[in-house]
Enzyme design. Sequence first.
Site, PDB file in Angstrom:
ATOM      1  N   ARG A 257       0.843  -0.988   0.098  1.00 30.59           N
ATOM      2  CA  ARG A 257       0.244   0.105  -0.385  1.00 30.59           C
ATOM      3  C   ARG A 257       0.548   1.113   0.347  1.00 30.59           C
ATOM      4  O   ARG A 257       1.459   1.355   1.005  1.00 30.59           O
ATOM      5  CB  ARG A 257      -0.662  -0.020   0.750  1.00 30.59           C
ATOM      6  CG  ARG A 257      -1.151   0.786   1.520  1.00 30.59           C
ATOM      7  CD  ARG A 257      -2.748   1.077   2.907  1.00 30.59           C
ATOM      8  NE  ARG A 257      -2.008   0.534   3.772  1.00 30.59           N
ATOM      9  CZ  ARG A 257      -1.316   1.147   4.830  1.00 30.59           C
ATOM     10  NH1 ARG A 257      -1.169   2.554   4.591  1.00 30.59           N
ATOM     11  NH2 ARG A 257      -1.262   0.582   6.005  1.00 30.59           N
ATOM     12  N   HIS A 261      -4.128   4.359   5.267  1.00 29.10           N
ATOM     13  CA  HIS A 261      -4.528   3.070   5.205  1.00 29.10           C
ATOM     14  C   HIS A 261      -5.819   3.576   4.860  1.00 29.10           C
ATOM     15  O   HIS A 261      -6.477   2.467   4.409  1.00 29.10           O
ATOM     16  CB  HIS A 261      -4.250   2.563   7.134  1.00 29.10           C
ATOM     17  CG  HIS A 261      -5.691   1.682   7.455  1.00 29.10           C
ATOM     18  ND1 HIS A 261      -5.781   0.405   6.676  1.00 29.10           N
ATOM     19  CD2 HIS A 261      -6.605   1.813   7.645  1.00 29.10           C
ATOM     20  CE1 HIS A 261      -7.002  -0.109   6.756  1.00 29.10           C
ATOM     21  NE2 HIS A 261      -7.419   1.119   8.039  1.00 29.10           N
ATOM     22  N   TYR A 270       4.608   4.852  10.476  1.00 29.22           N
ATOM     23  CA  TYR A 270       5.124   4.013  11.185  1.00 29.22           C
ATOM     24  C   TYR A 270       6.099   2.949  10.508  1.00 29.22           C
ATOM     25  O   TYR A 270       6.187   2.124  10.015  1.00 29.22           O
ATOM     26  CB  TYR A 270       3.723   2.678  11.172  1.00 29.22           C
ATOM     27  CG  TYR A 270       2.588   3.221  10.915  1.00 29.22           C
ATOM     28  CD1 TYR A 270       2.684   1.778   9.709  1.00 29.22           C
ATOM     29  CD2 TYR A 270       1.777   3.702  10.553  1.00 29.22           C
ATOM     30  CE1 TYR A 270       1.622   1.948   8.724  1.00 29.22           C
ATOM     31  CE2 TYR A 270       0.965   4.027   9.405  1.00 29.22           C
ATOM     32  CZ  TYR A 270       0.515   2.777   8.579  1.00 29.22           C
ATOM     33  OH  TYR A 270      -0.396   3.150   7.417  1.00 29.22           O
TER      34      TYR A 270
END
Length: 351
Positions: A257, A261, A270
């Site tokens: 990705r 998100h 992250y």
Amino acid sequence: MLTDDFDPMKGEMLRVMDEEGNVDARLVPKLSDEVLLKAYRHMLLTRLADDKAVKLQRQGRLGAYPPSKGQEASQLGPAMALKEGDWLVWAFREMGALLWKGAPLRTLYLYWMGNELGNVYPDGVRVTPSVVPVGSQIPHAVGIAYASKLRGEKDVTLAYFGDGATSEGEFHEGLNFAGVFRTPNVFVCQNNQFAISTRRAKQSASATLAQKAVAYGFPGILVDGNDILAMYAAAKEAVDRARKGKGPTLIESYTYRLSDHTTSDDWRKYRSKEEVAEWERKDPLKRFKTYLLSKGILKDEEVMVKELADIVEKAAAEAEATPAPSRSDVFAHTYAEMPPYLKGQLGGGGK
Ligand SMILES: Cc1ncc(C[n+]2csc(CCOP(=O)(O)OP(=O)(O)O)c2C)c(N)n1
């Protein structure tokens, strides 16, 4: 059979086209130049439509949105292997697959704008509603396939889910049932390396997710998910197998990705910029474009980009111009005939 040649237990991964757009001639699936060009056009449409959705959200014109940037090949390859009568069961990040199956872009925007009409697909477009509870669409997909089988129909049901969904009970229950009853299912696990901020390594101790199929008694295959030709080839074989009554297949699409998100997330918290840049070099559109240019199939994409940008703008404008439905519409599209208890709830306070 590709599933015989690529053993997920050994970590073998199907790849037809490398990151420079070079192909392995022995593995190239049979697709006409016209279909290849259509596939590229579709991936580009998905990229532009996705980008527009994020922009609309940032401007407060759309509620929330889970971007699919980087996963276009992973989604489109399997959808291309389906026939009109086949079912597509999705989670929430599969805009490209839905568009290919015939869901209008306007409808998808309406869904993310919180308009109930976003759940209403045109008749004959066999797409289930979006499912946000992770993995809960998997038993639905198995149920649909089992029904096809019991009725003696030849339709296949393909379900998408993420790497995170493999940790849910529904994944085990669904795939176990599918294996025992040899339902005509294709399971596409889009391993985009993350479940929000949880890395794939924290999701499962299995070396690959594809190998989980072995425990359920059917084939699994690990595929380079940024390679549209490999994703199509693996899915076509799996769809054909299911249609012939030979049972389900699990495809693990190894992808990434590239964006957040959802629009409520910030990937910078992250993962490193270097990691994302590394995957940007593996962009599924770039490598397919290089291949198509080298074959003379794609000549100039400028006109195509302009055309697609217009389509996206028009769909967004139409969605925004669609009046909000009345509150009673939340009751309207779930059942062909409204059950008495819902009629009771609708009561007098519907409008
Ligand atoms: C049962 C359940 N638990 C938690 C959540 C919150 N949640 C939404 S998406 C998501 C991650 C899903 O990851 P994955 O299945 O890999 O799919 P991806 O989002 O990467 O496409 C989580 C934990 C949820 N929607 N449903």
